[in-house]
Design a protein around this motif. Structure first.
Motif, short mmCIF file in Angstrom:
data_model
loop_
_atom_site.label_atom_id
_atom_site.label_comp_id
_atom_site.label_asym_id
_atom_site.label_seq_id
_atom_site.Cartn_x
_atom_site.Cartn_y
_atom_site.Cartn_z
N SER A 111 1.46 -5.37 18.95
CA SER A 111 1.29 -4.77 17.62
C SER A 111 2.42 -5.22 16.71
O SER A 111 3.41 -5.82 17.17
CB SER A 111 1.29 -3.24 17.72
OG SER A 111 2.60 -2.77 17.96
N GLU B 175 1.93 7.45 10.51
CA GLU B 175 1.89 6.02 10.18
C GLU B 175 2.41 5.72 8.78
O GLU B 175 3.23 4.81 8.59
CB GLU B 175 0.47 5.49 10.32
CG GLU B 175 0.39 3.98 10.03
CD GLU B 175 -1.03 3.46 10.03
OE1 GLU B 175 -1.80 3.83 9.12
OE2 GLU B 175 -1.37 2.67 10.94
N ALA B 176 1.96 6.46 7.78
CA ALA B 176 2.37 6.19 6.41
C ALA B 176 3.87 6.33 6.22
O ALA B 176 4.51 5.50 5.56
CB ALA B 176 1.62 7.11 5.44
N ILE C 44 5.68 3.41 8.03
CA ILE C 44 5.61 2.16 7.27
C ILE C 44 6.58 2.20 6.10
O ILE C 44 7.29 1.22 5.83
CB ILE C 44 4.17 1.90 6.80
CG1 ILE C 44 3.27 1.57 8.00
CG2 ILE C 44 4.13 0.76 5.78
CD1 ILE C 44 1.80 1.45 7.66
N ALA D 172 2.88 -1.49 1.90
CA ALA D 172 2.21 -0.85 3.03
C ALA D 172 0.98 -1.62 3.45
O ALA D 172 0.70 -1.77 4.66
CB ALA D 172 1.86 0.59 2.69
N ASP D 173 0.22 -2.12 2.49
CA ASP D 173 -0.98 -2.88 2.84
C ASP D 173 -0.63 -4.14 3.63
O ASP D 173 -1.36 -4.51 4.56
CB ASP D 173 -1.76 -3.25 1.57
CG ASP D 173 -2.49 -2.07 0.97
OD1 ASP D 173 -2.65 -1.04 1.67
OD2 ASP D 173 -2.88 -2.16 -0.22
N ARG E 149 0.11 -3.17 7.22
CA ARG E 149 -1.13 -2.89 7.95
C ARG E 149 -1.87 -4.20 8.27
O ARG E 149 -2.44 -4.36 9.35
CB ARG E 149 -2.01 -1.94 7.14
CG ARG E 149 -1.45 -0.52 7.04
CD ARG E 149 -2.44 0.44 6.42
NE ARG E 149 -1.90 1.80 6.40
CZ ARG E 149 -1.23 2.33 5.38
NH1 ARG E 149 -1.03 1.61 4.27
NH2 ARG E 149 -0.76 3.56 5.45
N ASP F 82 -0.09 -5.78 11.14
CA ASP F 82 -0.40 -5.11 12.40
C ASP F 82 -1.77 -5.56 12.92
O ASP F 82 -1.93 -5.86 14.12
CB ASP F 82 -0.39 -3.60 12.20
CG ASP F 82 -0.53 -2.84 13.51
OD1 ASP F 82 0.16 -3.22 14.49
OD2 ASP F 82 -1.33 -1.90 13.57
N ALA F 83 -2.74 -5.65 12.04
CA ALA F 83 -4.07 -6.10 12.45
C ALA F 83 -4.03 -7.54 12.96
O ALA F 83 -4.69 -7.88 13.95
CB ALA F 83 -5.05 -5.98 11.28
#
Length: 393
Positions: A32, A60-61, A64, A98-99, A102, A105-106
């Motif tokens: 991850s 999570e938020a 991050i 933040a985007d 994410r 991470d993906a």
């Protein structure tokens, strides 16, 4: 003469042998984003900028946002540069908001599912082989080669010292330990290992002294006596001895670098007495010069990569200068990523290759080296020296 960018690109294309990793054969890739973001060195720098110690427990938020705040605050640090390059070059992602975290991470989770991902990452920087120190970690799945196994014995060395120190009859315990050491190193040779490694704590003894082990003998004397036993057994088995030096854990609750000006010279009796190869890997800045002096005095002493607190641009530059002036390139290796996932091996080797290219190009510009010699040095430091020492073909 090539320009700087052309020379840099040529260095980036040279083969590499990563001489020290904590990679595990069946999980080479990060699982991850957080496996990369929480790598020890970056994590320490982030914590100094306010990143909470319990960040993995946050929603999570919040996690991050805490990461981004500390990431922005550490943009000047070397490990921040490395993690930025990891995501920029391997995933084409800039960590900005933040985007983007994410998305990173993906991307990491997706790459971890690709059976050939680790080999793809290694190929980008021509990392041909890796070293591990645990038998169970050596079967690199999905890669062209298994890892080179150099077993570590520091845990056993501590147990052996304790056994002799606590024994009612230390001379009997010492004899039993010596037999165990000999059998262990023979088994390493039979397994095909080229050598063994150990870290060493701080010690007050010296290798050119003879210690008679008795009931009241201090642990340092037992340790030095056992180091002689190890070197003698390694010499008989044709194994090299790799010593990791400069990190001590006896001063506080965490490991710290200790620049002991007598650390290397106290071991020189081993280099003088035994004919097997010694590879020195140090984590303390001042000892970089001491290792060069030892290798200059003893042809069987070779130098490994820079470890732990030595992994900084400043120490690489000074260490490369020391080595270039005094030692044949074939006596030195440069890469020891200490990585726990393939992505950090890539990032740290990217950094070292850049530092090496900058250093050698400056030597060419100043007239100390021509391009041919500079490339010979780079080939030895990055791959060939370690490959010969480890029997890699």
């Amino acid at each position: 003469m090539q320009n700087r960018e052309q020379f840099m690109e040529q260095i980036m294309g040279l083969d590499v042998l990563d001489t020290h990793t904590h990679l595990i054969g069946d999980r080479l890739a990060a699982g991850s984003f957080w496996d990369i973001a929480h790598y020890f060195w970056l994590h320490r720098e982030m914590q100094a900028a306010g990143y909470p110690a319990d960040a993995d427990q946050l929603p999570e938020a919040e996690r991050i946002e805490a990461f981004l705040s500390s990431y922005r605050a550490t943009r000047n640090t070397l490990m921040n540069w490395v993690v930025t390059q990891i995501f920029r070059q391997l995933y084409q992602i800039e960590l900005t908001d933040a985007d983007s975290v994410r998305a990173a991470d993906a991307a990491v989770r997706a790459s971890a599912e690709q059976s050939g991902w680790a080999q793809q990452v290694a190929d980008k920087l021509h990392i041909r082989r890796f070293v591990v120190n645990v038998v169970e970690h050596a079967d690199f799945q999905g890669m062209d080669h298994k890892a080179v196994l150099i077993p570590r014995i520091d845990g056993r060395l501590h147990e052996w010292v304790q056994m002799v120190h606590e024994a009612e009859y230390p001379e009997h315990a010492l004899a039993a330990v010596r037999e165990s050491i000999d059998q262990l190193l023979v088994s390493y040779k039979e397994r095909g290992c080229p050598g063994m490694m150990t870290t060493l704590p701080g010690f007050g003894t010296q290798a050119n002294a003879v210690y008679c082990i008795r009931k009241e003998s201090p642990k340092d004397e037992i340790l030095m006596t056992l180091l002689h036993t190890i070197c003698s057994a390694a010499q008989r088995s044709g194994l090299f001895v790799q010593l990791f030096l400069g990190v001590e854990r006896s001063w506080c609750g965490t490991a710290v670098p200790v620049n002991d000006p007598y650390r290397i010279v106290k071991l020189s009796g081993l280099f003088d007495q035994y004919k097997n190869v010694f590879e020195l890997v140090v984590a303390s800045e001042i000892n970089n010069l001491d290792t060069v002096q030892a290798a200059w005095n003893f042809p069987n002493v070779q130098l490994g990569g820079l470890w732990w607190f030595n992994f900084r641009a400043s120490t690489y530059r000074s260490s490369m200068q020391y080595r270039l002036e005094a030692l044949p390139a074939a006596q030195c290796s440069l890469i020891a990523s200490d990585a726990r996932c393939i992505e950090w091996s890539y990032g740290k080797i990217l950094l070292v290759k850049r530092l090496l290219a900058e250093f050698l190009y400056e030597q060419i510009e100043k007239g100390w080296l021509d391009e041919t010699v500079a490339l010979q040095v780079a080939e030895e430091w990055l791959y060939k020296s370690a490959a010969r020492r480890y029997g890699v073909v």
